[in-house]
Motif scaffolding. Structure first.
Motif, PDB file in Angstrom:
ATOM      1  N   PHE A 171       0.799  -1.304   0.116  1.00 43.94           N
ATOM      2  CA  PHE A 171      -0.156   0.012  -0.085  1.00 43.94           C
ATOM      3  C   PHE A 171       0.865   1.297  -0.001  1.00 43.94           C
ATOM      4  CE2 PHE A 171      -2.869  -3.233   1.645  1.00 43.94           C
ATOM      5  CZ  PHE A 171      -4.051  -2.864   1.052  1.00 43.94           C
ATOM      6  N   ASP A 172       0.381   2.363  -0.665  1.00 45.59           N
ATOM      7  CA  ASP A 172       0.801   3.645  -0.381  1.00 45.59           C
ATOM      8  C   ASP A 172       0.899   4.050   0.682  1.00 45.59           C
ATOM      9  OD1 ASP A 172       1.246   6.481  -0.637  1.00 45.59           O
ATOM     10  OD2 ASP A 172       0.921   6.367  -2.821  1.00 45.59           O
ATOM     11  N   HIS A 173       2.153   4.445   1.455  1.00 41.19           N
ATOM     12  CA  HIS A 173       2.007   4.728   2.810  1.00 41.19           C
ATOM     13  C   HIS A 173       1.447   6.191   2.981  1.00 41.19           C
ATOM     14  CE1 HIS A 173       3.736   5.151   6.800  1.00 41.19           C
ATOM     15  NE2 HIS A 173       4.275   6.136   6.390  1.00 41.19           N
ATOM     16  N   HIS A 174       1.454   7.038   2.058  1.00 38.95           N
ATOM     17  CA  HIS A 174       0.859   8.349   2.084  1.00 38.95           C
ATOM     18  C   HIS A 174      -0.563   8.091   2.025  1.00 38.95           C
ATOM     19  CE1 HIS A 174       0.267  12.430   1.568  1.00 38.95           C
ATOM     20  NE2 HIS A 174      -0.724  12.380   0.414  1.00 38.95           N
ATOM     21  N   LEU A 175      -1.275   7.369   1.384  1.00 34.32           N
ATOM     22  CA  LEU A 175      -2.540   7.316   1.393  1.00 34.32           C
ATOM     23  C   LEU A 175      -3.221   6.571   2.711  1.00 34.32           C
ATOM     24  CD1 LEU A 175      -3.350   5.678  -2.307  1.00 34.32           C
ATOM     25  CD2 LEU A 175      -3.648   8.159  -1.572  1.00 34.32           C
ATOM     26  N   VAL A 176      -2.438   5.510   3.164  1.00 35.74           N
ATOM     27  CA  VAL A 176      -2.732   5.166   4.213  1.00 35.74           C
ATOM     28  C   VAL A 176      -2.714   5.973   5.414  1.00 35.74           C
ATOM     29  CG1 VAL A 176      -2.480   3.113   5.852  1.00 35.74           C
ATOM     30  CG2 VAL A 176      -2.193   2.510   3.607  1.00 35.74           C
ATOM     31  N   THR A 177      -1.611   6.682   5.649  1.00 37.68           N
ATOM     32  CA  THR A 177      -1.740   7.612   6.797  1.00 37.68           C
ATOM     33  C   THR A 177      -2.605   8.836   6.946  1.00 37.68           C
ATOM     34  OG1 THR A 177       0.386   8.728   5.906  1.00 37.68           O
ATOM     35  CG2 THR A 177       0.696   6.764   7.267  1.00 37.68           C
ATOM     36  N   MET A 178      -3.252   9.005   5.499  1.00 32.11           N
ATOM     37  CA  MET A 178      -4.033  10.079   5.638  1.00 32.11           C
ATOM     38  C   MET A 178      -5.374   9.682   6.443  1.00 32.11           C
ATOM     39  SD  MET A 178      -4.066  10.702   1.381  1.00 32.11           S
ATOM     40  CE  MET A 178      -5.244  12.197   1.315  1.00 32.11           C
ATOM     41  N   PHE A 179      -5.647   8.649   6.839  1.00 33.71           N
ATOM     42  CA  PHE A 179      -6.873   8.275   7.720  1.00 33.71           C
ATOM     43  C   PHE A 179      -6.208   7.682   9.063  1.00 33.71           C
ATOM     44  CE2 PHE A 179      -7.791   7.472   3.109  1.00 33.71           C
ATOM     45  CZ  PHE A 179      -9.043   8.124   3.145  1.00 33.71           C
ATOM     46  N   PRO A 180      -7.056   8.161  10.185  1.00 38.64           N
ATOM     47  CA  PRO A 180      -6.566   7.664  11.351  1.00 38.64           C
ATOM     48  C   PRO A 180      -6.905   6.077  11.341  1.00 38.64           C
ATOM     49  CG  PRO A 180      -8.273   9.451  11.401  1.00 38.64           C
ATOM     50  CD  PRO A 180      -8.024   9.079  10.102  1.00 38.64           C
ATOM     51  N   LYS A 181      -5.835   5.462  12.233  1.00 33.97           N
ATOM     52  CA  LYS A 181      -5.970   3.862  12.203  1.00 33.97           C
ATOM     53  C   LYS A 181      -7.242   3.478  12.729  1.00 33.97           C
ATOM     54  CE  LYS A 181      -3.638   0.201  14.952  1.00 33.97           C
ATOM     55  NZ  LYS A 181      -2.885  -0.260  15.803  1.00 33.97           N
ATOM     56  N   ASP A 182      -7.727   4.056  13.859  1.00 34.56           N
ATOM     57  CA  ASP A 182      -8.944   3.612  14.636  1.00 34.56           C
ATOM     58  C   ASP A 182     -10.128   3.661  13.540  1.00 34.56           C
ATOM     59  OD1 ASP A 182      -8.606   6.272  14.936  1.00 34.56           O
ATOM     60  OD2 ASP A 182     -10.015   6.298  16.801  1.00 34.56           O
ATOM     61  N   GLU A 183     -10.182   4.880  13.001  1.00 33.84           N
ATOM     62  CA  GLU A 183     -11.171   4.977  12.058  1.00 33.84           C
ATOM     63  C   GLU A 183     -11.625   3.752  10.958  1.00 33.84           C
ATOM     64  OE1 GLU A 183     -14.463   6.979  11.791  1.00 33.84           O
ATOM     65  OE2 GLU A 183     -13.252   8.796  11.757  1.00 33.84           O
ATOM     66  N   MET A 184     -10.324   3.594  10.363  1.00 31.36           N
ATOM     67  CA  MET A 184     -10.193   2.550   9.463  1.00 31.36           C
ATOM     68  C   MET A 184     -10.611   1.206   9.879  1.00 31.36           C
ATOM     69  SD  MET A 184      -7.128   3.398   6.858  1.00 31.36           S
ATOM     70  CE  MET A 184      -5.557   3.475   8.009  1.00 31.36           C
ATOM     71  N   LEU A 185     -10.075   0.952  11.316  1.00 29.78           N
ATOM     72  CA  LEU A 185     -10.538  -0.280  11.707  1.00 29.78           C
ATOM     73  C   LEU A 185     -11.803  -0.344  12.310  1.00 29.78           C
ATOM     74  CD1 LEU A 185      -7.101  -0.971  14.109  1.00 29.78           C
ATOM     75  CD2 LEU A 185      -7.906  -2.291  12.061  1.00 29.78           C
ATOM     76  N   ARG A 186     -12.193   0.834  12.804  1.00 32.37           N
ATOM     77  CA  ARG A 186     -13.751   0.563  13.284  1.00 32.37           C
ATOM     78  C   ARG A 186     -14.750   0.555  12.007  1.00 32.37           C
ATOM     79  NH1 ARG A 186     -13.231   4.572  16.251  1.00 32.37           N
ATOM     80  NH2 ARG A 186     -13.383   6.244  14.828  1.00 32.37           N
ATOM     81  N   ASN A 187     -14.211   0.983  10.746  1.00 32.53           N
ATOM     82  CA  ASN A 187     -15.339   0.974   9.744  1.00 32.53           C
ATOM     83  C   ASN A 187     -14.604  -0.270   8.643  1.00 32.53           C
ATOM     84  OD1 ASN A 187     -17.390   3.004  10.143  1.00 32.53           O
ATOM     85  ND2 ASN A 187     -15.329   4.157  10.432  1.00 32.53           N
ATOM     86  N   MET A 188     -13.642  -0.661   8.880  1.00 36.98           N
ATOM     87  CA  MET A 188     -12.974  -1.790   8.073  1.00 36.98           C
ATOM     88  C   MET A 188     -12.851  -1.489   6.646  1.00 36.98           C
ATOM     89  SD  MET A 188     -11.362  -4.241   9.149  1.00 36.98           S
ATOM     90  CE  MET A 188     -12.072  -4.432  10.899  1.00 36.98           C
ATOM     91  N   PHE A 189     -11.903  -0.407   6.685  1.00 33.92           N
ATOM     92  CA  PHE A 189     -11.569   0.088   5.349  1.00 33.92           C
ATOM     93  C   PHE A 189      -9.934   0.374   5.150  1.00 33.92           C
ATOM     94  CE2 PHE A 189     -12.678   4.092   6.878  1.00 33.92           C
ATOM     95  CZ  PHE A 189     -11.545   4.916   6.290  1.00 33.92           C
TER      96      PHE A 189
END
Length: 193
Positions: free
Chosen positions: A83-101
């Protein structure tokens, strides 16, 4: 609320719909489906997709294909994807885990996002809080999405602490001759043993 597959009959739950698809794709036998559902209810595995894989009832590629049919979108295997590190770090980890994306790729003004439930009505607004791209959702397995997110945000076990590196570099800069003599003596002692 009944779920509807692409021009097929309605089904009551996600598990029912997925079983119907897997049967139509000749991945499960009709006679086995009811006992399979009962086994899933008795199991401690929280997700039906994980249950199917862990029990060895279906291959991951076949499950992804069925999920793509169910959600009428492309299914993506995110395991091992870089994954593109920049794209992934644009979103908070907990937000992605909570909404699984997880953001998958960007093409111009379009951001492709892989989600465990790409039909989640809240997902476009959630992603839109952090980016202004046009977003296209694909489907992926929740456990692989979770692993990919954690890989980017959890500290690797093999990583050396930066302050240790900085202290060694500072010592070498302040005392280059002494450092070199110490290293040569250590090498001689090692060779003498």
């Amino acid at each position: 609320m009944a779920l509807t597959m692409k021009s097929e009959k309605s089904c009551i739950s996600f598990v029912d719909c997925l079983c119907d698809i897997l049967e139509k794709q000749n991945m499960l036998k009709k006679d086995d489906i009811e006992s399979l559902k009962q086994e899933f209810l008795k199991s401690s595995v929280p997700g039906f997709e994980d249950f199917l894989i862990e029990e060895g009832l279906i291959e991951k590629e076949d499950l992804l294909k069925a999920l793509g049919i169910f959600y009428t979108t492309q299914a993506i295997d995110v395991q091992g994807f870089f994954f593109d590190h920049h794209l992934v770090t644009m979103f908070p980890k907990d937000e992605m885990l909570r909404n699984m994306f997880i953001p998958y790729e960007r093409d111009g003004a379009v951001l492709f996002v892989v989600a465990a439930n790409p039909h989640n009505d809240d997902l476009p607004a959630i992603v839109g809080k952090y980016v202004s791209y046009d977003v296209v959702f694909f489907v992926g397995l929740a456990r692989d999405i979770k692993d990919a997110i954690e890989e980017y945000f959890d500290k690797p076990l093999y990583e050396v602490e930066p302050d240790i590196i900085d202290a060694e570099d500072a010592r070498r800069e302040e005392h280059p001759v002494e450092t070199m003599i110490d290293e040569l003596q250590a090498d001689e002692e090692t060779e003498g043993d």
